[in-house]
Design a protein around this motif. Sequence first.
Motif, PDB file in Angstrom:
ATOM      1  N   UNK A  12       1.697 -30.967  11.231  1.00 17.48           N
ATOM      2  CA  UNK A  12       1.837 -32.058  10.522  1.00 17.48           C
ATOM      3  C   UNK A  12       2.781 -32.147   9.302  1.00 17.48           C
ATOM      4  N   UNK A  13       3.217 -31.239   8.902  1.00 15.12           N
ATOM      5  CA  UNK A  13       4.491 -31.186   7.844  1.00 15.12           C
ATOM      6  C   UNK A  13       5.663 -31.943   8.481  1.00 15.12           C
ATOM      7  N   UNK A  14       5.856 -31.379   9.921  1.00 13.34           N
ATOM      8  CA  UNK A  14       6.877 -31.803  10.468  1.00 13.34           C
ATOM      9  C   UNK A  14       6.936 -33.363  10.778  1.00 13.34           C
ATOM     10  N   UNK A  15       5.727 -33.775  11.276  1.00 14.69           N
ATOM     11  CA  UNK A  15       5.570 -35.132  11.584  1.00 14.69           C
ATOM     12  C   UNK A  15       5.696 -36.168  10.242  1.00 14.69           C
ATOM     13  N   UNK A  16       5.055 -35.612   9.254  1.00 18.42           N
ATOM     14  CA  UNK A  16       5.269 -36.377   7.902  1.00 18.42           C
ATOM     15  C   UNK A  16       6.548 -36.422   7.255  1.00 18.42           C
ATOM     16  N   UNK A  17       7.464 -35.352   7.560  1.00 17.18           N
ATOM     17  CA  UNK A  17       9.020 -35.450   7.302  1.00 17.18           C
ATOM     18  C   UNK A  17       9.682 -36.427   8.101  1.00 17.18           C
ATOM     19  N   UNK A  22      12.058 -42.121   8.195  1.00 17.13           N
ATOM     20  CA  UNK A  22      12.159 -43.575   8.574  1.00 17.13           C
ATOM     21  C   UNK A  22      11.821 -44.329   7.378  1.00 17.13           C
ATOM     22  N   UNK A  23      10.982 -43.970   6.484  1.00 11.50           N
ATOM     23  CA  UNK A  23      10.836 -44.677   5.184  1.00 11.50           C
ATOM     24  C   UNK A  23      12.173 -44.745   4.578  1.00 11.50           C
ATOM     25  N   UNK A  24      12.937 -43.482   4.502  1.00 13.39           N
ATOM     26  CA  UNK A  24      14.059 -43.867   3.773  1.00 13.39           C
ATOM     27  C   UNK A  24      14.994 -44.573   4.526  1.00 13.39           C
ATOM     28  N   UNK A  76       6.204 -44.284  -1.499  1.00 11.98           N
ATOM     29  CA  UNK A  76       5.725 -43.715  -0.538  1.00 11.98           C
ATOM     30  C   UNK A  76       6.385 -42.675  -0.243  1.00 11.98           C
ATOM     31  N   UNK A  77       7.701 -42.667  -0.547  1.00 11.98           N
ATOM     32  CA  UNK A  77       8.482 -41.287  -0.322  1.00 11.98           C
ATOM     33  C   UNK A  77       8.204 -40.186  -1.545  1.00 11.98           C
ATOM     34  N   UNK A  78       7.923 -40.523  -2.554  1.00 19.02           N
ATOM     35  CA  UNK A  78       7.355 -39.669  -3.438  1.00 19.02           C
ATOM     36  C   UNK A  78       6.133 -39.025  -3.168  1.00 19.02           C
ATOM     37  N   UNK A  79       5.225 -39.806  -2.803  1.00 18.52           N
ATOM     38  CA  UNK A  79       3.892 -39.017  -2.643  1.00 18.52           C
ATOM     39  C   UNK A  79       3.797 -38.370  -1.389  1.00 18.52           C
TER      40      UNK A  79
END
Length: 95
Positions: A12-17, A22-24, A76-79
């Motif tokens: 899950x951490x990998x997927x969120x990273x 992408x958001x970046x 979004x990136x910060x949270x």
Amino acid sequence: MAALSKKELLEEAKKQSEALERISRWRTYSMVLSAIGVVVAYMGFTGNAQHRIAIGVTGVIVLLIGVAFAVVCNLGIRTGRENVERILNAAENGK
């Protein structure tokens, strides 16, 4: 809710990273959009075009949209980073 295993937490951490990457990229696009808005606004308000006010206002609108999008991406990136940190801590502590 069932507790997740260490493997599931790390996945899950990998997927969120990956999602944060992408958001970046989208944040970069929003900054480019803001820069385009600045250029169009400047050209509109200082140029000799017949519809210079309309061009200038359009540039300001594009600039504001780009800035708003960048703010949302930054939030979004910060949270997201905080969330990944919590997930990794949970995986490390076995919770």
